[in-house]
Design a protein around this motif. Structure first.
Motif, PDB file in Angstrom:
ATOM      1  N   LEU A  33     -52.033   6.456   6.118  1.00 48.04           N
ATOM      2  CA  LEU A  33     -50.748   7.134   6.305  1.00 48.04           C
ATOM      3  C   LEU A  33     -50.891   8.556   6.844  1.00 48.04           C
ATOM      4  O   LEU A  33     -50.123   8.972   7.707  1.00 48.04           O
ATOM      5  N   GLN A  34     -51.885   9.238   6.328  1.00 45.19           N
ATOM      6  CA  GLN A  34     -52.019  10.634   6.754  1.00 45.19           C
ATOM      7  C   GLN A  34     -52.321  10.717   8.255  1.00 45.19           C
ATOM      8  O   GLN A  34     -51.663  11.445   8.999  1.00 45.19           O
ATOM      9  N   ALA A  35     -53.316   9.925   8.674  1.00 43.28           N
ATOM     10  CA  ALA A  35     -53.708   9.960  10.097  1.00 43.28           C
ATOM     11  C   ALA A  35     -52.578   9.435  10.982  1.00 43.28           C
ATOM     12  O   ALA A  35     -52.277   9.991  12.050  1.00 43.28           O
ATOM     13  N   THR A  36     -51.921   8.371  10.539  1.00 48.85           N
ATOM     14  CA  THR A  36     -50.854   7.773  11.354  1.00 48.85           C
ATOM     15  C   THR A  36     -49.673   8.721  11.491  1.00 48.85           C
ATOM     16  O   THR A  36     -49.151   8.929  12.589  1.00 48.85           O
ATOM     17  N   MET A  37     -49.274   9.318  10.359  1.00 50.96           N
ATOM     18  CA  MET A  37     -48.130  10.237  10.441  1.00 50.96           C
ATOM     19  C   MET A  37     -48.454  11.464  11.277  1.00 50.96           C
ATOM     20  O   MET A  37     -47.604  11.958  12.015  1.00 50.96           O
ATOM     21  N   GLU A  38     -49.710  11.907  11.185  1.00 57.48           N
ATOM     22  CA  GLU A  38     -50.097  13.071  11.984  1.00 57.48           C
ATOM     23  C   GLU A  38     -49.984  12.733  13.471  1.00 57.48           C
ATOM     24  O   GLU A  38     -49.456  13.506  14.273  1.00 57.48           O
ATOM     25  N   GLN A  39     -50.443  11.536  13.827  1.00 53.24           N
ATOM     26  CA  GLN A  39     -50.373  11.170  15.243  1.00 53.24           C
ATOM     27  C   GLN A  39     -48.925  10.935  15.688  1.00 53.24           C
ATOM     28  O   GLN A  39     -48.543  11.301  16.802  1.00 53.24           O
ATOM     29  N   ILE A  40     -48.129  10.381  14.818  1.00 50.04           N
ATOM     30  CA  ILE A  40     -46.712  10.177  15.174  1.00 50.04           C
ATOM     31  C   ILE A  40     -46.036  11.528  15.433  1.00 50.04           C
ATOM     32  O   ILE A  40     -45.299  11.696  16.407  1.00 50.04           O
ATOM     33  N   ARG A  41     -46.321  12.490  14.568  1.00 50.40           N
ATOM     34  CA  ARG A  41     -45.705  13.819  14.773  1.00 50.40           C
ATOM     35  C   ARG A  41     -46.200  14.449  16.078  1.00 50.40           C
ATOM     36  O   ARG A  41     -45.433  15.069  16.812  1.00 50.40           O
ATOM     37  N   THR A  42     -47.478  14.236  16.370  1.00 52.09           N
ATOM     38  CA  THR A  42     -48.033  14.814  17.610  1.00 52.09           C
ATOM     39  C   THR A  42     -47.367  14.192  18.838  1.00 52.09           C
ATOM     40  O   THR A  42     -47.003  14.897  19.780  1.00 52.09           O
ATOM     41  N   VAL A  43     -47.201  12.864  18.832  1.00 48.99           N
ATOM     42  CA  VAL A  43     -46.605  12.238  20.026  1.00 48.99           C
ATOM     43  C   VAL A  43     -45.120  12.564  20.132  1.00 48.99           C
ATOM     44  O   VAL A  43     -44.582  12.707  21.238  1.00 48.99           O
ATOM     45  N   ALA A  44     -44.475  12.717  18.970  1.00 47.91           N
ATOM     46  CA  ALA A  44     -43.052  13.085  19.000  1.00 47.91           C
ATOM     47  C   ALA A  44     -42.905  14.475  19.610  1.00 47.91           C
ATOM     48  O   ALA A  44     -42.022  14.729  20.434  1.00 47.91           O
ATOM     49  N   GLU A  45     -43.802  15.354  19.218  1.00 48.19           N
ATOM     50  CA  GLU A  45     -43.765  16.719  19.754  1.00 48.19           C
ATOM     51  C   GLU A  45     -44.037  16.718  21.265  1.00 48.19           C
ATOM     52  O   GLU A  45     -43.478  17.513  22.009  1.00 48.19           O
ATOM     53  N   ALA A  46     -44.892  15.806  21.695  1.00 44.63           N
ATOM     54  CA  ALA A  46     -45.211  15.718  23.135  1.00 44.63           C
ATOM     55  C   ALA A  46     -44.064  15.088  23.927  1.00 44.63           C
ATOM     56  O   ALA A  46     -44.077  15.111  25.154  1.00 44.63           O
ATOM     57  N   GLY A  47     -43.091  14.507  23.220  1.00 41.83           N
ATOM     58  CA  GLY A  47     -41.929  13.980  23.935  1.00 41.83           C
ATOM     59  C   GLY A  47     -41.741  12.478  23.856  1.00 41.83           C
ATOM     60  O   GLY A  47     -40.909  11.917  24.577  1.00 41.83           O
ATOM     61  N   ALA A  48     -42.463  11.798  22.959  1.00 41.48           N
ATOM     62  CA  ALA A  48     -42.243  10.347  22.823  1.00 41.48           C
ATOM     63  C   ALA A  48     -40.872  10.117  22.192  1.00 41.48           C
ATOM     64  O   ALA A  48     -40.508  10.784  21.219  1.00 41.48           O
ATOM     65  N   ASP A  49     -40.123   9.194  22.761  1.00 41.28           N
ATOM     66  CA  ASP A  49     -38.819   8.843  22.180  1.00 41.28           C
ATOM     67  C   ASP A  49     -39.000   7.797  21.084  1.00 41.28           C
ATOM     68  O   ASP A  49     -38.206   7.713  20.154  1.00 41.28           O
ATOM     69  N   LEU A  50     -40.020   6.966  21.252  1.00 37.82           N
ATOM     70  CA  LEU A  50     -40.310   5.868  20.318  1.00 37.82           C
ATOM     71  C   LEU A  50     -41.814   5.777  20.151  1.00 37.82           C
ATOM     72  O   LEU A  50     -42.564   6.160  21.047  1.00 37.82           O
ATOM     73  N   VAL A  51     -42.239   5.217  19.019  1.00 35.82           N
ATOM     74  CA  VAL A  51     -43.686   5.005  18.860  1.00 35.82           C
ATOM     75  C   VAL A  51     -43.929   3.645  18.199  1.00 35.82           C
ATOM     76  O   VAL A  51     -43.171   3.219  17.333  1.00 35.82           O
ATOM     77  N   ARG A  52     -44.968   2.993  18.679  1.00 33.57           N
ATOM     78  CA  ARG A  52     -45.312   1.659  18.166  1.00 33.57           C
ATOM     79  C   ARG A  52     -46.561   1.785  17.312  1.00 33.57           C
ATOM     80  O   ARG A  52     -47.465   2.559  17.625  1.00 33.57           O
TER      81      ARG A  52
END
Ligand code: SF4
Length: 434
Positions: A33-52
């Protein structure tokens, strides 16, 4: 043409003319969870609208509840082979589930997933991969891979329709760029559902970005495609997002942050352009507006080609100049160009997005530009002017005269232009040396 139908993935519209949606996929073990949430936040910040996120195991399906709850952007669960995991992902609140009906265990199991998706209002991404087409299409795949891919996708769509389900988007993945282009063009003619575009296993950051830009860019330029994912062999999923945005920005399909324009450099370059461009690019990441910033390696061609840029810099060995919308702002030592550029951008923000020009500084910069500009250079802009002027004899003569006049004013080399008739686009058509 954009798809007729639109679906909503966690409130994000896809298709039906909505802006093209950027998505990516986490590279972490989903249950971490920690690694996944960190990456989700990073991609959201980079401009991802959705993440799989990949859901290959029970513990990944279990982690979904927390991920869906804590993620700043909607979550798509990626399922292969196991319809039970698809059911669990829907129960966990995934905003969308990706599955390929061909590998989920038969029509009954697909129907079971669809039934729950209907109850919960969960959209699906259904699709086909060139590597796993149904058996009855194998020969066609050999003879005509594009038709085989499209036939498989259409069969999947027909299955959804038989199950009275329309809340889905479709993807056809191929490692071949020409096949990706041809199959999506064909499929877009046949179905009204939103299309997810991607070139599967595109490769490294360098080659994968290029393949995706060519494949997806071609389709998007045709108006085909409603959401895109760039597949790159890197752990840094945010790189995929950045490439997706560059493609959309280049096609003017969406705006996000500044646009950096930089000349390719050539033998006229007089300062460390690589470092300057990298620094400007890095510092621009802090800005959200789609301002256009140009970096020219020398002032020999003037700033005509960067005339439209909101801000720009051009330099020589020791001195450079900052300009805005083609007009000089000030002359500064080359070493201070980047700092002064950002001071001007910040001043523009502070003044309510207006340029506050210091007339003396601008006059000094203009004089510097005139000294450094070589107005005998046959630049593309001047060639275009010649072409346009060639339509009218008198105007053409004037332009030519000014090009051929002894260059006392503003010429860097002090000699008249040598018009190379073999190289000139107007050679032999309009002008003679007389
Ligand atoms: S702006 Fe100057 S350095 Fe850059 S490509 Fe043009 S001529 Fe070369």
């Amino acid at each position: 043409m954009a798809s007729e139908r639109q679906i909503l993935v966690g409130g994000v519209p896809i298709g039906g003319g909505a802006p093209v949606v950027v998505q990516t996929m986490t590279k972490t073990e989903t249950a971490n969870l920690q690694a996944t949430m960190e990456q989700i936040r990073t991609v959201a910040e980079a401009g991802a609208d959705l993440v799989r996120v990949a859901v290959p195991r029970e513990q990944d399906a279990e982690a979904l509840r927390t991920i869906v709850r804590d993620s700043p952007i909607p979550i798509i669960a990626d399922i292969h082979f196991n319809h039970t995991l698809a059911l669990k992902a829907i129960e966990a609140g995934a905003h969308c589930v990706r599955l390929n009906p061909g590998n989920i265990g038969g029509p009954e199991k697909v129907a079971e997933v669809i039934e729950l998706a209907k109850q919960k209002g969960t959209p699906l991404r259904v699709g086909v991969n060139s590597g796993s087409l149904p058996k009855h299409l194998r020969q066609l795949e050999y003879d005509n891979p594009v038709e085989a891919l499209v036939s498989a996708a259409v069969e999947t769509v027909e299955l959804m329709e038989r199950l009275d389900f329309a809340n889905f988007k479709v993807s056809m993945k191929s490692t071949s760029v020409p096949n990706t282009i041809a199959s999506n063009r064909m499929l877009a003619e046949k179905i009204p559902y939103p299309l997810h575009l991607g070139v599967t296993e595109a490769g490294t950051k360098w080659s994968g970005s290029l393949k995706s830009a060519v494949g997806l860019g071609t389709l998007l330029a045709d108006g085909i495609g409603d959401t895109i994912r760039i597949s790159l062999s890197t752990f840094h999923a945010e790189e995929e997002v950045k490439v997706a945005w560059e493609i959309l920005k280049a096609l003017k399909l969406r705006e996000k942050g500044p646009v950096l324009i930089a000349c390719p450099t050539c033998g006229r370059l007089q300062f460390d352009m690589d470092t300057v461009v990298a620094e400007v690019e890095r510092r621009l990441e802090a800005y959200e507006d789609p301002i256009e910033v140009s970096v020219l390696g020398c002032a020999v061609n003037g700033i005509g080609e960067a005339r439209h840029a909101d801000f720009g810099i051009t330099g020589a060995k020791d001195m450079g100049m900052i300009y805005s919308k083609g007009e000089p702002l000030k002359k500064v030592p080359t070493a201070e160009l980047v700092d002064e550029l950002f001071k001007e951008i910040d001043r523009w923000y502070a003044a309510g997005k207006k340029i506050e020009r210091d007339d003396d500084a601008a006059a000094e910069a203009r004089a510097w530009l005139e000294e450094n500009e070589d107005d005998t250079q046959m630049t593309p802009e001047r060639m275009a002017a010649l072409e346009a002027a060639a339509a009218e004899d008198e105007a053409a003569d004037e332009v030519l005269e000014s090009m051929l006049a002894p260059a006392g004013n503003g010429s860097a080399n002090g000699s008249a232009v040598q018009l190379d008739e073999a190289a000139s686009p107007v050679a032999g058509r309009r002008f003679s040396r007389g």
